[in-house]
Write a protein that holds these residues in place. Structure first.
Motif, PDB file in Angstrom:
ATOM      1  N   GLY A 402      16.641  -1.221  31.003  1.00  0.00           N
ATOM      2  CA  GLY A 402      17.691   0.412  31.917  1.00  0.00           C
ATOM      3  C   GLY A 402      17.923   1.138  31.414  1.00  0.00           C
ATOM      4  O   GLY A 402      19.234   1.674  32.015  1.00  0.00           O
ATOM      5  N   ALA A 403      18.119   1.456  30.213  1.00  0.00           N
ATOM      6  CA  ALA A 403      18.518   2.438  29.196  1.00  0.00           C
ATOM      7  C   ALA A 403      18.348   3.754  29.738  1.00  0.00           C
ATOM      8  O   ALA A 403      17.179   4.460  30.125  1.00  0.00           O
ATOM      9  CB  ALA A 403      18.273   2.390  27.908  1.00  0.00           C
ATOM     10  N   MET A 404      19.270   4.356  29.910  1.00  0.00           N
ATOM     11  CA  MET A 404      19.463   5.947  30.414  1.00  0.00           C
ATOM     12  C   MET A 404      19.135   6.581  28.982  1.00  0.00           C
ATOM     13  O   MET A 404      19.173   6.117  28.336  1.00  0.00           O
ATOM     14  CB  MET A 404      20.351   6.204  31.216  1.00  0.00           C
ATOM     15  N   GLY A 405      18.369   7.930  29.106  1.00  0.00           N
ATOM     16  CA  GLY A 405      18.202   9.261  28.345  1.00  0.00           C
ATOM     17  C   GLY A 405      16.764   8.555  27.333  1.00  0.00           C
ATOM     18  O   GLY A 405      16.191   9.007  26.785  1.00  0.00           O
ATOM     19  N   TYR A 406      15.792   7.287  28.131  1.00  0.00           N
ATOM     20  CA  TYR A 406      14.578   6.881  27.400  1.00  0.00           C
ATOM     21  C   TYR A 406      13.329   7.601  27.502  1.00  0.00           C
ATOM     22  O   TYR A 406      12.822   7.823  26.833  1.00  0.00           O
ATOM     23  CB  TYR A 406      14.664   5.439  27.995  1.00  0.00           C
ATOM     24  N   GLY A 428      15.878  11.115  35.503  1.00  0.00           N
ATOM     25  CA  GLY A 428      16.431  12.040  36.696  1.00  0.00           C
ATOM     26  C   GLY A 428      17.598  13.133  35.425  1.00  0.00           C
ATOM     27  O   GLY A 428      17.292  12.592  34.209  1.00  0.00           O
ATOM     28  N   ASP A 429      18.258  13.628  36.618  1.00  0.00           N
ATOM     29  CA  ASP A 429      19.241  14.935  35.712  1.00  0.00           C
ATOM     30  C   ASP A 429      19.899  14.205  34.920  1.00  0.00           C
ATOM     31  O   ASP A 429      20.465  14.321  33.675  1.00  0.00           O
ATOM     32  CB  ASP A 429      19.853  15.944  36.707  1.00  0.00           C
ATOM     33  N   GLY A 430      20.906  13.019  35.338  1.00  0.00           N
ATOM     34  CA  GLY A 430      21.567  12.207  34.630  1.00  0.00           C
ATOM     35  C   GLY A 430      20.982  11.730  33.074  1.00  0.00           C
ATOM     36  O   GLY A 430      22.142  11.477  32.341  1.00  0.00           O
ATOM     37  N   GLY A 431      19.845  11.329  32.939  1.00  0.00           N
ATOM     38  CA  GLY A 431      19.223  10.170  32.584  1.00  0.00           C
ATOM     39  C   GLY A 431      19.170  11.986  31.316  1.00  0.00           C
ATOM     40  O   GLY A 431      19.325  11.364  29.971  1.00  0.00           O
ATOM     41  N   PHE A 432      18.425  12.225  32.480  1.00  0.00           N
ATOM     42  CA  PHE A 432      17.707  13.787  30.717  1.00  0.00           C
ATOM     43  C   PHE A 432      18.511  14.277  30.365  1.00  0.00           C
ATOM     44  O   PHE A 432      18.888  14.734  28.888  1.00  0.00           O
ATOM     45  CB  PHE A 432      17.309  14.407  31.905  1.00  0.00           C
ATOM     46  N   MET A 433      19.944  14.452  30.511  1.00  0.00           N
ATOM     47  CA  MET A 433      21.053  14.887  30.152  1.00  0.00           C
ATOM     48  C   MET A 433      20.952  14.823  28.899  1.00  0.00           C
ATOM     49  O   MET A 433      21.857  15.032  28.087  1.00  0.00           O
ATOM     50  CB  MET A 433      22.580  15.881  31.194  1.00  0.00           C
ATOM     51  N   MET A 434      21.694  13.084  28.913  1.00  0.00           N
ATOM     52  CA  MET A 434      21.489  12.203  27.622  1.00  0.00           C
ATOM     53  C   MET A 434      20.873  12.725  25.973  1.00  0.00           C
ATOM     54  O   MET A 434      21.546  12.170  25.258  1.00  0.00           O
ATOM     55  CB  MET A 434      21.870  11.144  28.211  1.00  0.00           C
ATOM     56  N   THR A 435      19.796  12.629  26.848  1.00  0.00           N
ATOM     57  CA  THR A 435      19.014  13.266  25.629  1.00  0.00           C
ATOM     58  C   THR A 435      18.132  14.562  25.158  1.00  0.00           C
ATOM     59  O   THR A 435      17.160  14.350  24.853  1.00  0.00           O
ATOM     60  CB  THR A 435      18.098  12.140  24.991  1.00  0.00           C
ATOM     61  N   MET A 436      17.899  15.266  26.004  1.00  0.00           N
ATOM     62  CA  MET A 436      17.209  16.410  26.673  1.00  0.00           C
ATOM     63  C   MET A 436      17.407  17.470  25.340  1.00  0.00           C
ATOM     64  O   MET A 436      16.194  17.986  25.446  1.00  0.00           O
ATOM     65  CB  MET A 436      18.267  17.352  27.849  1.00  0.00           C
ATOM     66  N   GLN A 437      18.135  17.252  24.275  1.00  0.00           N
ATOM     67  CA  GLN A 437      18.400  17.966  23.048  1.00  0.00           C
ATOM     68  C   GLN A 437      16.912  18.022  22.384  1.00  0.00           C
ATOM     69  O   GLN A 437      16.068  18.874  21.668  1.00  0.00           O
ATOM     70  CB  GLN A 437      19.235  17.858  22.212  1.00  0.00           C
TER      71      GLN A 437
END
Length: 544
Positions: A402-406, A428-437
């Motif tokens: 269940g890791a976000m940004g994955y 989702g926008d929340g998870g994507f923002m965590m690793t969008m770099q």
């Protein structure tokens, strides 16, 4: 015997194992290893923007390639950043080798610059952790790490590399490439399984990641066809069995419909193969009762009885077990039971007209054969899990942790492992923002993935639980308006911003024709909080 530096021996161990990609964020503590990779034409270094993203890339690469993922970082700061990938690999049973630069041996224990006791730090979330202290032992410890990562229940291993040993030379002696043991059930175990199934009126198979890692998907299909058994996939193991097959009866995931859960609850005998019967798969450990007969087959003896005490526990490779069990002398009599539960599953696929379901239907219709889908954590994934049909093996990669940004970094790893297949990530926008770099990493290395971002400007899953327990009392879950499509354009690639299914379909068709990273941002309805409920419906249930 060969005279090599420790760094060269590390890289040679990877080469001998057939490792073609190594992911990292560069660090001065392991520069000699990076230099050795530069001089090794069979291995490519992928430099990421964040260690967490690098670890997800390596984990996704491992799932898509069937080989260990390898990720490197520097000392305590880089190590702590990539810990999320180690935890994901541990819960997902993914072979991962983590190489971490460490302070100079003579500085150890003095709280040197960025020093952390890496062995103590990672021991709870890794299969094995060690530090290389003597150059001649580099091949031994590297090959041991590669063996532990891949054998038994696969998982992550961590090796700390004090910076002073990496340039030291020694005579290095390498052993053979890892061969994974594949134990089979004994004859008495096969006969016991046969006897238990002979007494069953409503048996069911729950298939997990062990089937996938053993390459046992075809053996599973032959097995259930031979004995007319229904199959359910464990959490986020959708592609373990063709979803369009008449024996497939559903996926045991989050937010499940009650009629699908009845398939397990009504079963009198459960054959669990290659699954640890996780919290989600078993619906908070509530799905299986003492009245049911449990036959549990797993490669790891510690998995048996960890959650449920089995009536029969068998330590075996999933593929070998499925092949061996086809010698059972059983008369299949469960056709009606299987057909009934199959129809219940098919009824859940009926379109209800929601925009989210229409988007999944478009993906189903437009994606080419063999396309790989990865996903982040979040409620948006509920529509993928409920409605997308995974009909081919090795087409789904998602975090059981269940890791976000994955989702997006894992897609980069998957595409590097399978360059000839279409790879699509859902976030989702929340998870994507965590690793969008890491989208810049995709652009820099020209990794042509399609990243779909469902943007409702909130942490949707947490908002749902917030409304369930504290309706109308929103705090911390609303997010700002981030122009993801504009940011992607500024990185030098193609992007789309869409609001309607027709726009999404057009954007997807165009993206499939481009050989470059593409981002599709989808404006979502904030009110439609989950597959089954709106925010107002969640609040109404609380008020009752």
């Amino acid at each position: 015997m060969r005279l090599l530096t420790s760094a060269q021996a590390i890289v040679e161990s990877l080469r001998l194992e057939g490792i073609s990609k190594v992911f990292c964020v560069p660090g001065e503590s392991y520069l000699p290893v990076m230099d050795a990779i530069r001089n090794e034409p069979e291995i490519e270094l992928i430099s990421a923007r964040h260690e967490g993203g690098a670890s997800f890339m390596a984990e996704g690469f491992a799932k898509a390639s069937g080989k260990p993922g390898v990720v490197m970082a520097t000392r305590g700061v880089g190590a702590s950043n990539l810990a999320i990938g180690v935890h994901t690999a541990y819960q997902d049973s993914t072979p991962l080798v983590v190489l971490l630069g460490q302070v100079h041996s003579s500085f150890s224990g003095r709280e040197g610059f960025q020093e952390v006791d890496l062995e103590a730090f990672f021991r709870p979330i890794a299969k094995w952790v060690a530090e290389i202290r003597e150059p001649p032992r580099v091949p031994e410890l590297m090959q041991r790490a590669l063996r532990i990562a891949q054998t038994g229940r696969p998982g992550p291993v961590v090796l700390a590399l004090p910076e002073d040993i990496l340039k030291k030379e020694a005579e290095m002696n390498f052993g053979p490439k890892v061969i994974r043991p594949k134990p089979r059930p004994s004859v008495p175990e096969i006969l016991q399984t046969e006897a238990l199934l002979a007494d069953a009126e409503k048996p069911i198979v729950i298939a997990g990641g062990g089937v996938k890692s053993s390459g046992g998907e075809s053996a599973l299909q032959r097995f259930v066809e031979r004995y007319s058994l229904p199959v359910m996939a464990a959490f986020r193991r959708h592609d373990v069995f063709p979803n369009n097959h008449p024996h497939y009866v559903g996926h045991l995931g989050l937010g499940m419909r009650a009629d699908l859960l009845k398939t397990v609850k009504e079963a009198d005998t459960i054959l669990a193969i290659g699954t640890r019967l996780s919290e989600v798969t078993t619906q908070d450990y509530s799905l299986i009762s003492k009245e049911q007969t449990l036959i549990h087959i797993d490669i790891d003896s510690e998995t048996l009885g960890k959650v449920y005490a089995p009536g029969l526990g068998i330590v075996a490779d999933a593929k070998e077990a499925l092949q061996a069990l086809q010698t059972m002398k059983l008369w299949p009599r469960w056709q009606k039971w299987m057909e009934t539960r199959r129809q219940v599953y098919k009824d859940t696929l009926i379109e209800n007209g929601t925009v989210n379901q229409q988007l999944i239907s478009i993906l189903q219709k437009r994606l080419p054969e063999g396309a790989i889908l990865t996903n982040d954590a979040g409620n948006f994934a509920g529509w993928l899990h409920a409605f997308y049909q995974f009909n081919e093996r090795n087409t789904y990669i998602g975090p059981t942790s269940g890791a976000m940004g994955y989702g997006m970094p894992a897609a980069l790893g998957a595409k590097l492992a399978q360059p000839n297949r279409t790879v699509v990530s859902l976030s989702g926008d929340g998870g994507f923002m965590m690793t969008m770099q890491e989208f810049e990493t995709a652009v820099r290395y020209e990794i042509p993935v399609i990243s779909i971002v469902f943007n409702n400007r909130m942490y949707g899953t947490i908002r749902m639980h917030q409304e369930m327990h504290y309706p109308y009392k929103t705090i911390g879950t609303d997010l700002g308006d981030v122009p993801f499509s504009t940011i992607a354009e500024s990185l030098g690639t193609k992007s789309y911003f869409v609001k309607r299914p027709a726009e999404f379909e057009q954007a997807l068709d165009e993206a499939l024709g481009l050989d470059k990273p593409v981002l599709i941002e989808v404006e979502m309805d904030r009110e439609q909080i989950s597959v089954t409920s709106t925010i107002q419906q969640v609040r109404a249930r609380y008020n009752k």
